[in-house]
Structure formats: C-alpha cells, structure tokens
Scaffold this motif. Structure first.
Motif, PDB file in Angstrom:
ATOM      1  N   LEU A  78       0.830  -1.200   0.000  1.00  0.00           N
ATOM      2  CA  LEU A  78       0.000   0.000   0.000  1.00  0.00           C
ATOM      3  C   LEU A  78       0.865   1.252   0.000  1.00  0.00           C
ATOM      4  N   ARG A  79       1.902   1.255   0.793  1.00  0.00           N
ATOM      5  CA  ARG A  79       2.942   2.294   0.771  1.00  0.00           C
ATOM      6  C   ARG A  79       4.207   1.639   1.308  1.00  0.00           C
ATOM      7  N   GLN A  80       5.176   1.404   0.446  1.00  0.00           N
ATOM      8  CA  GLN A  80       6.300   0.561   0.829  1.00  0.00           C
ATOM      9  C   GLN A  80       7.566   0.949   0.086  1.00  0.00           C
ATOM     10  N   LEU A  81       8.678   1.008   0.819  1.00  0.00           N
ATOM     11  CA  LEU A  81      10.002   1.094   0.216  1.00  0.00           C
ATOM     12  C   LEU A  81      10.697  -0.248   0.386  1.00  0.00           C
ATOM     13  N   VAL A  82      11.409  -0.664  -0.659  1.00  0.00           N
ATOM     14  CA  VAL A  82      12.167  -1.909  -0.627  1.00  0.00           C
ATOM     15  C   VAL A  82      13.570  -1.625  -1.148  1.00  0.00           C
ATOM     16  N   THR A  83      14.581  -2.097  -0.421  1.00  0.00           N
ATOM     17  CA  THR A  83      15.970  -2.003  -0.880  1.00  0.00           C
ATOM     18  C   THR A  83      16.458  -3.434  -1.096  1.00  0.00           C
ATOM     19  N   PRO A  84      16.375  -3.928  -2.335  1.00  0.00           N
ATOM     20  CA  PRO A  84      16.570  -5.359  -2.576  1.00  0.00           C
ATOM     21  C   PRO A  84      18.011  -5.845  -2.536  1.00  0.00           C
ATOM     22  N   PHE A  85      18.988  -4.925  -2.619  1.00  0.00           N
ATOM     23  CA  PHE A  85      20.381  -5.357  -2.715  1.00  0.00           C
ATOM     24  C   PHE A  85      21.233  -4.670  -1.658  1.00  0.00           C
ATOM     25  N   VAL A  86      22.266  -5.364  -1.217  1.00  0.00           N
ATOM     26  CA  VAL A  86      23.234  -4.787  -0.280  1.00  0.00           C
ATOM     27  C   VAL A  86      24.020  -3.692  -1.003  1.00  0.00           C
ATOM     28  N   PRO A  87      24.219  -2.527  -0.361  1.00  0.00           N
ATOM     29  CA  PRO A  87      25.005  -1.462  -1.010  1.00  0.00           C
ATOM     30  C   PRO A  87      26.511  -1.744  -0.897  1.00  0.00           C
ATOM     31  N   PHE A  88      27.072  -2.356  -1.936  1.00  0.00           N
ATOM     32  CA  PHE A  88      28.496  -2.626  -1.969  1.00  0.00           C
ATOM     33  C   PHE A  88      29.249  -1.395  -2.473  1.00  0.00           C
ATOM     34  N   LEU A  89      30.494  -1.250  -2.001  1.00  0.00           N
ATOM     35  CA  LEU A  89      31.329  -0.139  -2.463  1.00  0.00           C
ATOM     36  C   LEU A  89      31.464  -0.171  -3.980  1.00  0.00           C
ATOM     37  N   GLY A  90      31.341   1.010  -4.596  1.00  0.00           N
ATOM     38  CA  GLY A  90      31.537   1.128  -6.031  1.00  0.00           C
ATOM     39  C   GLY A  90      30.372   0.649  -6.869  1.00  0.00           C
ATOM     40  N   THR A  91      29.260   0.281  -6.227  1.00  0.00           N
ATOM     41  CA  THR A  91      28.080  -0.149  -6.981  1.00  0.00           C
ATOM     42  C   THR A  91      26.972   0.895  -6.811  1.00  0.00           C
ATOM     43  N   THR A  92      25.734   0.482  -6.977  1.00  0.00           N
ATOM     44  CA  THR A  92      24.608   1.393  -6.794  1.00  0.00           C
ATOM     45  C   THR A  92      23.669   0.863  -5.724  1.00  0.00           C
ATOM     46  N   TYR A  93      23.062   1.780  -5.009  1.00  0.00           N
ATOM     47  CA  TYR A  93      22.106   1.480  -3.942  1.00  0.00           C
ATOM     48  C   TYR A  93      20.708   1.640  -4.540  1.00  0.00           C
ATOM     49  N   HIS A  94      19.963   0.545  -4.621  1.00  0.00           N
ATOM     50  CA  HIS A  94      18.651   0.558  -5.271  1.00  0.00           C
ATOM     51  C   HIS A  94      17.546   0.753  -4.233  1.00  0.00           C
ATOM     52  N   ILE A  95      16.608   1.635  -4.552  1.00  0.00           N
ATOM     53  CA  ILE A  95      15.412   1.853  -3.730  1.00  0.00           C
ATOM     54  C   ILE A  95      14.195   1.709  -4.629  1.00  0.00           C
ATOM     55  N   ASP A  96      13.335   0.770  -4.306  1.00  0.00           N
ATOM     56  CA  ASP A  96      12.094   0.573  -5.045  1.00  0.00           C
ATOM     57  C   ASP A  96      10.922   1.074  -4.208  1.00  0.00           C
ATOM     58  N   ALA A  97       9.992   1.780  -4.840  1.00  0.00           N
ATOM     59  CA  ALA A  97       8.839   2.360  -4.144  1.00  0.00           C
ATOM     60  C   ALA A  97       7.546   1.790  -4.711  1.00  0.00           C
ATOM     61  N   TYR A  98       6.606   1.480  -3.796  1.00  0.00           N
ATOM     62  CA  TYR A  98       5.292   0.984  -4.175  1.00  0.00           C
ATOM     63  C   TYR A  98       4.232   1.829  -3.486  1.00  0.00           C
ATOM     64  N   ALA A  99       3.174   2.153  -4.214  1.00  0.00           N
ATOM     65  CA  ALA A  99       2.079   2.953  -3.657  1.00  0.00           C
ATOM     66  C   ALA A  99       0.795   2.512  -4.348  1.00  0.00           C
ATOM     67  N   ARG A 100      -0.105   1.915  -3.577  1.00  0.00           N
ATOM     68  CA  ARG A 100      -1.351   1.401  -4.142  1.00  0.00           C
ATOM     69  C   ARG A 100      -2.541   1.901  -3.340  1.00  0.00           C
ATOM     70  N   PRO A 101      -2.818   3.194  -3.368  1.00  0.00           N
ATOM     71  CA  PRO A 101      -3.982   3.712  -2.630  1.00  0.00           C
ATOM     72  C   PRO A 101      -5.277   3.176  -3.211  1.00  0.00           C
ATOM     73  N   PRO A 102      -6.298   2.969  -2.386  1.00  0.00           N
ATOM     74  CA  PRO A 102      -7.550   2.372  -2.871  1.00  0.00           C
ATOM     75  C   PRO A 102      -8.246   3.232  -3.905  1.00  0.00           C
ATOM     76  N   GLY A 103      -8.603   2.607  -5.023  1.00  0.00           N
ATOM     77  CA  GLY A 103      -9.390   3.282  -6.034  1.00  0.00           C
ATOM     78  C   GLY A 103      -8.644   4.248  -6.923  1.00  0.00           C
ATOM     79  N   GLN A 104      -7.328   4.416  -6.721  1.00  0.00           N
ATOM     80  CA  GLN A 104      -6.594   5.396  -7.510  1.00  0.00           C
ATOM     81  C   GLN A 104      -5.934   4.722  -8.706  1.00  0.00           C
TER      82      GLN A 104
END
Length: 308
Positions: free
Chosen positions: A195-221
């Motif tokens: 419904l409202r969620q942040l997910v960081t699926p991978f460990v932030p290793f040096l020299g790589t990228t830090y991924h942040i995924d966002a989900y938002a599912r409000p009712p009826g929108q």
C-alpha cells in the motif's frame, strides 16, 4: 453485565458469542474481563476478543468447543461487532443478533472449511478486509477478500503472492507504515503490504549502486502517486500527525522524486562511493507518498549496511 448474543450448533461444535461492556460489574480492563468470563463454566476454547471505542467500550468474545474453527471479529463503520466464522459471515444487526449473510455478501472461496481467518484494513479504505486459509490440507490456499465499505466482500486473491500453502496466518503492521503486513505460518514467511512501501533489494556494496524501489497502491486510484524519498545515516522516531512516524535523523538528504504507478512501482539508483571508510555504515531511507492532493502517508523505514 453479560449478554449472550447467539449460540449455534455446527455438527459437534457449539459457537458462543458474548457481548460485554467494561465498567459495569464485569471488570475495568480487558485482562480482568477475559479472566472473569473464561472462569465461568466449561464453555470451550477461547478464540478471539475485540473491543469498541475506549476502555469502557463494547467487547465481543467468541468460543468454540473444538480448537480447529477459526474466527475473526470485524469492527466496522456501524459501530457494532460482526463475525467471520470459518467460511461464514455473520452480521450484527445492532441489537446483538447475528444474521448469516454468507450467500449474498461473502464469496465462495473454498470447497473445504476455512482453517484460518484474519481481519484488518488491507487496502487502506477504512473498512475491515479478510485474509483466509482454506482448502484441502495438501493444497491449502490463501484468499484475500476486500470489503466494499458496505459489508460486501469480493475475491482479490490475485493481489497476493502465488504458491502459498500456509497452515495459519496473521495480519499486523510489522514495519511501522500503518498498513497490515501478512505473516504465513507453516512456511515461516512475511510479506510486506505494498500500500505504501520502500524496498531495498540489494546490499550497497562499495563502487556499486544502492537501489530503492517504491510501491504505492492507494484504494481506487488509477493515476500514479508522487513519492518523495529521503536518505540518512541515522534513525529517529518523530510522530507526524496524520502522516505516521518519521524514522530518519538529521542530516537528511532528499532524493529525486518518483511517479509510481499502482500496478508496477518505480525505483531509483544511488551511486555508492568506493571508499573503505564507508564499510559498516548504516544507510536508512524513507519516503512520503502523496496519493491525491491532501492525502499523504509515510512509508516504512529501510536499513542497510554498506559492504565491500
């Protein structure tokens, strides 16, 4: 004051639902109420307790003579307590009498008895929804039933992860974002509510990228939500009325905003510097979800540790 609402024989089972009002000769706390009533005769196995508004509100306690029958109490907009009992839905008419409305308001979800049921506002529209476990033991399935606000439930099980075969389940806000998450027993797995969620699926290793995924599912929108993510090295617990609890401590870095479609989510990537001094550093993120003008909520707070 103890008022027996209804008693109904189901084969070898006898279901007793009882209403109580605290502060009227029964007890002044929920624990006193439970101890007193459970000691009155050999009624059976305690299943559930729920209360209305305030410590002196209305309570509903349900027992059964066998322990394998599931029950959930629904505290809905009409201020009385309804009962989902196995694969049946019983609606309180406001006077303490239950009416079985399964045929018209509750979809057929399994040919075998429902072995577990839990109630909570899963989709954020301010009415109680149901998640159940049903079917033969070898092929148990999880079902999501969404309430339309008038007490009519529809099958929305397609929103759940596939392939689940739990023996029991529970709904609870495990990550502090004010929506109920799903815990399935027998598989020992936890699923966050999108419904409202942040997910960081991978460990932030040096020299790589830090991924942040966002989900938002409000009712009826159907239009995308605006998600404003933030990043910090420390945590806090600052209540923000109407929004939730802000979990980041200064200094706080705003990240690029996201337009998040309800069906898919969206993500961003942040470069992690290749600096040994960062190894072991805690990285935290949280976001503000703006669904429609004037409606906003905070997500959960994520935590990761920079590694090499």
């Amino acid at each position: 004051m103890v008022v027996v609402w209804s008693q109904r024989a189901l084969g070898t089972r006898t279901i007793i639902a009882t209403e109580f009002e605290l502060g009227r000769g029964v007890g002044s706390t929920a624990s006193q109420l439970q101890e007193k009533v459970l000691g009155e005769g050999d009624i059976g196995t305690y299943l559930a307790i729920s209360k209305g508004n305030g410590p002196a509100g209305r309570h509903l306690v349900v027992w059964t003579q066998v322990g394998d029958l599931s029950a959930a109490i629904l505290d809905d907009a009409d201020q009385d307590l309804d009962l989902a009992l196995g694969d049946r839905l019983h609606v309180n008419d406001g006077t303490g009498q239950f009416q079985d409305v399964t045929g018209t308001q509750y979809p057929l979800i399994a040919s075998s008895p429902v072995s577990a049921v839990a109630a909570a506002d899963v989709d954020g529209d301010s009415d109680p929804d149901l998640v159940t476990v049903g079917g033969p033991l070898a092929t148990l399935s999880v079902w999501l039933l969404l309430n339309d606000g008038a007490g009519f439930f529809s099958d929305a099980s397609g929103l759940l992860p596939g392939g689940l075969r739990p023996t029991t389940l529970a709904l609870a806000d495990l990550d502090g974002d004010r929506d109920p998450d799903l815990v399935v027993g027998g598989e020992n797995r936890v699923f966050a509510n999108a419904l409202r969620q942040l997910v960081t699926p991978f460990v932030p290793f040096l020299g790589t990228t830090y991924h942040i995924d966002a989900y938002a599912r409000p009712p009826g929108q159907v239009t995308p939500s605006i998600v404003l993510p933030f990043w910090a090295l420390g945590t806090a617990a600052t209540p923000l009325p109407g929004l939730g609890v802000f979990g980041l401590a200064p200094p706080i870095v705003p990240l690029p905003p996201l337009l998040v479609p309800a069906a898919t989510g969206a993500g961003l990537s942040i470069p992690v510097p290749n600096a040994l001094a960062l190894v072991g550093t805690n990285v935290h993120s949280q976001a503000l979800v703006i669904s429609v003008p004037g409606l906003a909520d905070l997500t959960n707070t994520t935590t990761d540790v920079v590694a090499r």
